[in-house]
Design an enzyme around this catalytic site. Structure first.
Site, PDB file in Angstrom:
ATOM      1  N   CYS A  10       0.567  -1.242  -0.066  1.00  0.00           N
ATOM      2  CA  CYS A  10      -0.065   0.172   0.053  1.00  0.00           C
ATOM      3  C   CYS A  10       0.881   1.299  -0.210  1.00  0.00           C
ATOM      4  O   CYS A  10       0.981   2.068   0.963  1.00  0.00           O
ATOM      5  CB  CYS A  10      -0.868  -0.010   1.299  1.00  0.00           C
ATOM      6  SG  CYS A  10      -2.365  -1.257   0.871  1.00  0.00           S
ATOM      7  N   TYR A  43      21.972  -6.182  -4.829  1.00  0.00           N
ATOM      8  CA  TYR A  43      20.751  -5.177  -3.960  1.00  0.00           C
ATOM      9  C   TYR A  43      19.343  -5.608  -4.157  1.00  0.00           C
ATOM     10  O   TYR A  43      18.406  -4.626  -4.310  1.00  0.00           O
ATOM     11  CB  TYR A  43      20.987  -3.462  -4.269  1.00  0.00           C
ATOM     12  CG  TYR A  43      22.339  -3.330  -4.382  1.00  0.00           C
ATOM     13  CD1 TYR A  43      23.150  -3.131  -3.157  1.00  0.00           C
ATOM     14  CD2 TYR A  43      23.313  -3.281  -5.570  1.00  0.00           C
ATOM     15  CE1 TYR A  43      24.481  -2.721  -3.094  1.00  0.00           C
ATOM     16  CE2 TYR A  43      24.479  -2.897  -5.518  1.00  0.00           C
ATOM     17  CZ  TYR A  43      25.305  -2.651  -4.123  1.00  0.00           C
ATOM     18  OH  TYR A  43      26.582  -2.290  -4.251  1.00  0.00           O
TER      19      TYR A  43
END
Ligand SMILES: *Cc1c(COP(=O)(O)O)cnc(C)c1O
Length: 422
Positions: free
Chosen positions: A348, A376
């Site tokens: 969200c 990463y």
């Protein structure tokens, strides 16, 4: 390396090409891994990590290659690089400890202390006592003082702010960021005074991430400044460390970095020094060795564009949300006509997006592969929105093994204590 009787140059090169594109991965293999282990799923090819290391090390034959562990600290990756003969650059006490656990000995470990918390320095000094060859790289007089307070008098390297930065995004340019390293003009004086109390062995600079063909001028400037500094001081240095940042092509039309010209530029600036060159590739060794597999759960037509909802999000792969980074996406389930889509995760947050992509005939239930996820990727994953981190599977040829099991909700709440003040 080319002394073996390869049938032709081309065939030989294909054993270890400069780049592995997303299209080069076997879709069938990835689909069967997703079927077995579920999604989202990171897949890391340790064979490719080896190839990348070998190609890199042969471009810098006289250098010490220190893998920047923060790009991917999976034990399997560290062990692979350890067995190839790599050294390692660690950004925290935790990484340093994981490097030792993976079999690196102290001589091959550098710990780079950036505004180090007290417990990092305590641990680093302890580790240095146990492995007297560990090198600690510092970027502030304060850190030097804090090491002296702990009775440390071992191997010390000074990180210098070279005043030049490189990178695809301002958030990954460190070379001109005052956070990192001591000001260039003060470095000589600091080195000479530190030499009274420590075994000063080297100087270090890291310009940031993303040395590419276009900004080799930044690299030239960094190495020339490091050369000037090394020549200007009255101390014998064991090494000059010019950091990492060796770029990889994230887009299919980008060409790979020409390592030989980076190596030549480096040699031009530093070749006359008595000190060993140290280079610290992170991304370069692991990025194209990894993909992230994610399942499509929503295909939503909107007036502007088709939204593809997937089960990986910014908690799985943070780089697009963090740096607007581009990662190429391939639909493994279809080769139908491509349409313009925007790909978004289940978190969200409006930044929870992987950007806009042309995707072959997307349908609910399809499996997507997100490229260059080996650097990463898992490393930056979080548990935000109470999302357990995904699994990581390593492969090498026909073999595969789970390197990180998929977390459960119990892992997310494991550190939580009951307070019950209601
Ligand atoms: C992150 C980092 C690297 C590696 O950067 P890449 O862009 O992954 O090559 C090397 N050295 C230092 C000090 C770093 O912080």
């Amino acid at each position: 390396m080319s002394e073996t009787s390869a049938p032709s140059d081309e065939a030989h090169e294909n054993d270890n090409p400069d780049v592995r594109r997303l299209a080069d991965w076997s879709g069938e293999r990835l689909e069967s891994l997703a079927e077995e282990h579920g999604t989202p799923l990171y897949v890391t090819d340790l064979g490719r990590v080896r190839e990348n290391y070998r190609r890199f090390a042969s471009a810098f034959p006289n250098a010490d290659v220190h893998y920047a562990a923060k790009a991917n600290t999976s034990r399997a990756v560290l062990e692979t690089l350890e067995s190839e003969g790599s050294s390692v650059e660690c950004a925290s006490a935790g990484e340093t400890e994981r490097a030792f656990a993976a079999g690196f000995d102290g001589e091959r470990v550098h710990y780079t202390a950036v505004n180090p918390p007290a417990e990092d320095l305590d641990r680093a000094v302890e580790l240095a006592d146990e492995n007297s060859c560990l090198t600690i790289t510092v970027g502030a007089q304060d850190t030097i003082d804090r090491l002296a307070e702990r009775g440390y008098d071992g191997r010390l390297c000074l990180r210098v702010n070279p005043g030049v930065g490189a990178g695809h995004h301002e958030k990954v340019r460190t070379g001109a960021d005052a956070k990192f390293g001591v000001p260039y003009d003060r470095a000589a004086e600091l080195l000479e005074s530190a030499a009274d109390d420590f075994d000063v062995v080297g100087i270090h600079a890291h310009a940031g991430s993303g040395i590419s063909g276009d900004d080799l001028s930044n690299h030239r400037e960094l190495v020339s400044r490091m050369g000037e500094l090394a020549r200007s001081i009255d101390l014998p240095l064991e090494f000059v460390d010019v950091g990492g940042g060796f770029g990889v092509p994230y887009r299919p039309d980008e060409s790979p970095l020409d390592l030989d010209s980076v190596a030549a530029a480096t040699h031009d600036a530093l070749g006359d020094l008595d000190a060993t060159l140290v280079v610290e590739p992170g991304r370069y060794l692991v990025a194209d060795a990894g993909v992230l597999l994610t399942g499509v759960n929503t295909v939503k037509e909107t007036p502007e564009i088709t939204v593809l909802g997937v089960d990986a999000g910014m908690t799985t792969l943070a780089r697009p949300a963090l740096y607007d980074a581009y990662h190429h996406v391939r639909n493994l389930s279809s080769d139908g006509p491509e349409i313009e889509t925007t790909i978004a995760g289940p978190i969200c947050e409006s930044s929870d997006t992987f950007g806009e992509h042309r995707i072959a005939d997307p349908q609910r239930g399809n499996l997507l592969a997100i490229g260059n996820a080996g650097a990463y990727g898992y490393e930056m994953a979080s548990q935000y929105n109470s999302r357990p981190r995904p699994a990581v599977v390593v492969v090498h040829g026909e073999r595969s093994a789970v390197a990180h099991r998929r977390e459960t909700l119990a892992d997310v709440t494991a550190a939580e204590e009951e307070v019950n003040w209601r």
